[in-house]
Design a protein around this motif. Structure first.
Motif, PDB file in Angstrom:
ATOM      1  N   ALA A  14       0.779  -0.983   0.282  1.00  0.00           N
ATOM      2  CA  ALA A  14       0.136   0.489  -0.173  1.00  0.00           C
ATOM      3  C   ALA A  14       0.677   1.205   0.207  1.00  0.00           C
ATOM      4  N   LEU A  15       0.679   1.839  -1.151  1.00  0.00           N
ATOM      5  CA  LEU A  15       1.116   3.872  -0.868  1.00  0.00           C
ATOM      6  C   LEU A  15       0.199   4.327  -0.657  1.00  0.00           C
ATOM      7  N   ASP A  16       0.876   5.180   0.557  1.00  0.00           N
ATOM      8  CA  ASP A  16      -0.385   5.418   1.295  1.00  0.00           C
ATOM      9  C   ASP A  16       0.390   7.427   1.341  1.00  0.00           C
ATOM     10  N   LEU A  17      -0.790   8.576   0.578  1.00  0.00           N
ATOM     11  CA  LEU A  17       0.231   9.883   0.556  1.00  0.00           C
ATOM     12  C   LEU A  17      -0.253  10.959   1.817  1.00  0.00           C
ATOM     13  N   ALA A  29       9.528  11.211  -6.968  1.00  0.00           N
ATOM     14  CA  ALA A  29      10.304  10.169  -5.843  1.00  0.00           C
ATOM     15  C   ALA A  29       9.989   8.862  -6.512  1.00  0.00           C
ATOM     16  N   LEU A  30       8.990   8.455  -6.700  1.00  0.00           N
ATOM     17  CA  LEU A  30       8.639   7.045  -7.390  1.00  0.00           C
ATOM     18  C   LEU A  30       9.421   6.492  -8.612  1.00  0.00           C
ATOM     19  N   GLY A  31       9.318   7.243  -9.799  1.00  0.00           N
ATOM     20  CA  GLY A  31       9.706   7.418 -10.588  1.00  0.00           C
ATOM     21  C   GLY A  31       8.709   6.595 -11.995  1.00  0.00           C
ATOM     22  N   PHE A  32       7.621   7.199 -11.606  1.00  0.00           N
ATOM     23  CA  PHE A  32       6.418   6.753 -12.002  1.00  0.00           C
ATOM     24  C   PHE A  32       5.057   7.348 -11.877  1.00  0.00           C
ATOM     25  N   ALA A  33       4.346   7.841 -12.812  1.00  0.00           N
ATOM     26  CA  ALA A  33       2.928   8.845 -12.788  1.00  0.00           C
ATOM     27  C   ALA A  33       1.873   7.497 -12.090  1.00  0.00           C
ATOM     28  N   LEU A  34       1.911   8.193 -11.008  1.00  0.00           N
ATOM     29  CA  LEU A  34      -0.179   7.413 -10.216  1.00  0.00           C
ATOM     30  C   LEU A  34      -1.641   7.913 -10.883  1.00  0.00           C
ATOM     31  N   PRO A  35      -1.850   6.628 -11.297  1.00  0.00           N
ATOM     32  CA  PRO A  35      -3.542   6.119 -11.995  1.00  0.00           C
ATOM     33  C   PRO A  35      -4.793   7.238 -10.947  1.00  0.00           C
ATOM     34  N   ASP A  36      -5.049   8.028 -12.232  1.00  0.00           N
ATOM     35  CA  ASP A  36      -6.407   8.202 -11.952  1.00  0.00           C
ATOM     36  C   ASP A  36      -6.907   7.329 -10.730  1.00  0.00           C
ATOM     37  N   ALA A  37      -8.134   7.653 -10.191  1.00  0.00           N
ATOM     38  CA  ALA A  37      -9.469   7.009  -9.283  1.00  0.00           C
ATOM     39  C   ALA A  37      -9.848   6.380 -10.376  1.00  0.00           C
ATOM     40  N   GLY A  38     -10.404   5.177 -10.427  1.00  0.00           N
ATOM     41  CA  GLY A  38     -10.483   4.107 -10.991  1.00  0.00           C
ATOM     42  C   GLY A  38     -10.043   3.697 -12.510  1.00  0.00           C
ATOM     43  N   GLN A  39      -8.369   3.593 -11.624  1.00  0.00           N
ATOM     44  CA  GLN A  39      -7.315   2.986 -12.864  1.00  0.00           C
ATOM     45  C   GLN A  39      -6.499   2.775 -12.383  1.00  0.00           C
ATOM     46  N   GLY A  40      -5.560   1.618 -13.039  1.00  0.00           N
ATOM     47  CA  GLY A  40      -4.546   0.837 -13.137  1.00  0.00           C
ATOM     48  C   GLY A  40      -3.815   0.393 -14.178  1.00  0.00           C
ATOM     49  N   TRP A  57      -2.287   1.059  -4.999  1.00  0.00           N
ATOM     50  CA  TRP A  57      -2.271  -0.536  -4.166  1.00  0.00           C
ATOM     51  C   TRP A  57      -0.615  -0.711  -4.637  1.00  0.00           C
ATOM     52  N   LEU A  58       0.163  -0.657  -5.023  1.00  0.00           N
ATOM     53  CA  LEU A  58       1.718  -1.678  -5.898  1.00  0.00           C
ATOM     54  C   LEU A  58       1.809  -3.040  -5.431  1.00  0.00           C
ATOM     55  N   ASN A  59       1.459  -3.743  -7.179  1.00  0.00           N
ATOM     56  CA  ASN A  59       0.890  -5.302  -7.083  1.00  0.00           C
ATOM     57  C   ASN A  59       2.445  -5.306  -7.635  1.00  0.00           C
ATOM     58  N   GLY A  60       3.843  -6.324  -6.945  1.00  0.00           N
ATOM     59  CA  GLY A  60       4.587  -6.371  -8.041  1.00  0.00           C
ATOM     60  C   GLY A  60       5.402  -6.540  -6.919  1.00  0.00           C
ATOM     61  N   ALA A  61       6.534  -7.731  -7.236  1.00  0.00           N
ATOM     62  CA  ALA A  61       7.637  -7.461  -6.524  1.00  0.00           C
ATOM     63  C   ALA A  61       8.379  -6.611  -6.678  1.00  0.00           C
ATOM     64  N   GLY A  62       8.853  -5.982  -7.576  1.00  0.00           N
ATOM     65  CA  GLY A  62       9.127  -4.844  -7.435  1.00  0.00           C
ATOM     66  C   GLY A  62       9.726  -3.395  -6.398  1.00  0.00           C
ATOM     67  N   PHE A  63       8.247  -3.883  -6.260  1.00  0.00           N
ATOM     68  CA  PHE A  63       7.700  -2.538  -4.698  1.00  0.00           C
ATOM     69  C   PHE A  63       8.931  -2.515  -3.866  1.00  0.00           C
ATOM     70  N   ALA A  64       9.076  -3.469  -3.282  1.00  0.00           N
ATOM     71  CA  ALA A  64       9.538  -3.764  -2.108  1.00  0.00           C
ATOM     72  C   ALA A  64      10.226  -3.009  -0.904  1.00  0.00           C
ATOM     73  N   ASP A  65      11.248  -1.910  -2.212  1.00  0.00           N
ATOM     74  CA  ASP A  65      11.772  -1.492  -1.762  1.00  0.00           C
ATOM     75  C   ASP A  65      11.436   0.120  -2.115  1.00  0.00           C
ATOM     76  N   GLN A  71       6.406  12.379   0.912  1.00  0.00           N
ATOM     77  CA  GLN A  71       5.149  12.048   0.617  1.00  0.00           C
ATOM     78  C   GLN A  71       4.521  11.815   1.393  1.00  0.00           C
ATOM     79  N   GLY A  72       4.625  10.152   1.892  1.00  0.00           N
ATOM     80  CA  GLY A  72       3.795   9.394   2.639  1.00  0.00           C
ATOM     81  C   GLY A  72       4.685   8.017   2.316  1.00  0.00           C
ATOM     82  N   VAL A  73       3.566   6.999   2.685  1.00  0.00           N
ATOM     83  CA  VAL A  73       4.770   5.670   2.902  1.00  0.00           C
ATOM     84  C   VAL A  73       4.120   4.381   1.956  1.00  0.00           C
ATOM     85  N   VAL A  74       5.104   3.331   1.762  1.00  0.00           N
ATOM     86  CA  VAL A  74       5.053   2.321   1.166  1.00  0.00           C
ATOM     87  C   VAL A  74       4.941   0.634   2.671  1.00  0.00           C
TER      88      VAL A  74
END
Length: 163
Positions: A14-17, A29-40, A57-65, A71-74
């Motif tokens: 979970a990414l919470d801002l 900071a993350l290196g990618f754009a965050l999707p809008d509401a209702g999108q993945g 929600w960050l769905n994948g092993a590449g997000f562990a670190d 701005q928030g927390v993972v």
């Protein structure tokens, strides 16, 4: 053939801002754009699903670190969820029999995300393609939901995490 691939959601984070956080700064900071509401969206390392006003929600092993800077927390949350991948043309009907959602809407296409009750449990539905979706089911309700879907004729397959 219609099937359910059931696997642990062990690579779900979970990414919470923070309130008032700048989405652009967090995206930088993350290196990618965050999707809008209702999108993945697919990004390097997995998929990013918008599941709340300031939650993704960050769905994948590449997000562990990953870290969004100040701005928030993972946080790892996969231990509380079961990932059910529904393969087959009938998944939309199955979802509509399970809850109050119009899965046949033209607006609920590939890349769409809905957080909705299914069998009285808050679940997240991510449309991967026209005939494939992922449903994230709380572990405490997974037995109930899966047994209902078994009863409706879906073939259950225990699989590895697809991320």
């Amino acid at each position: 053939m219609t099937e359910m691939v059931v696997a642990p959601a062990d690579t779900l984070f979970a990414l919470d801002l923070w309130h008032g956080a700048d989405h652009a700064a967090a995206s930088a900071a993350l290196g990618f754009a965050l999707p809008d509401a209702g999108q993945g969206v697919a990004v390097a390392g997995g998929t990013v699903l918008r599941v709340g006003p300031r939650r993704w929600w960050l769905n994948g092993a590449g997000f562990a670190d990953l870290t969004p800077g100040d701005q928030g927390v993972v946080t790892p949350v996969g231990g509380g969820w079961t990932r059910v991948t529904l393969n087959g043309a009938g998944w939309r009907d199955l979802i509509m029999q399970s809850g109050l959602i119009d899965a046949e809407s033209a607006q609920f296409g590939s890349g769409s995300v809905a957080v909705t009750p299914l069998h009285h449990a808050r679940c997240a539905v991510f449309v991967r393609a026209n005939d494939i979706c992922e449903v994230f089911v709380p572990n405490s309700y997974s037995g109930h939901i899966l047994s209902h879907w078994d009863h409706l004729g879906w073939t259950r397959v225990t699989g590895a995490n697809p991320s």
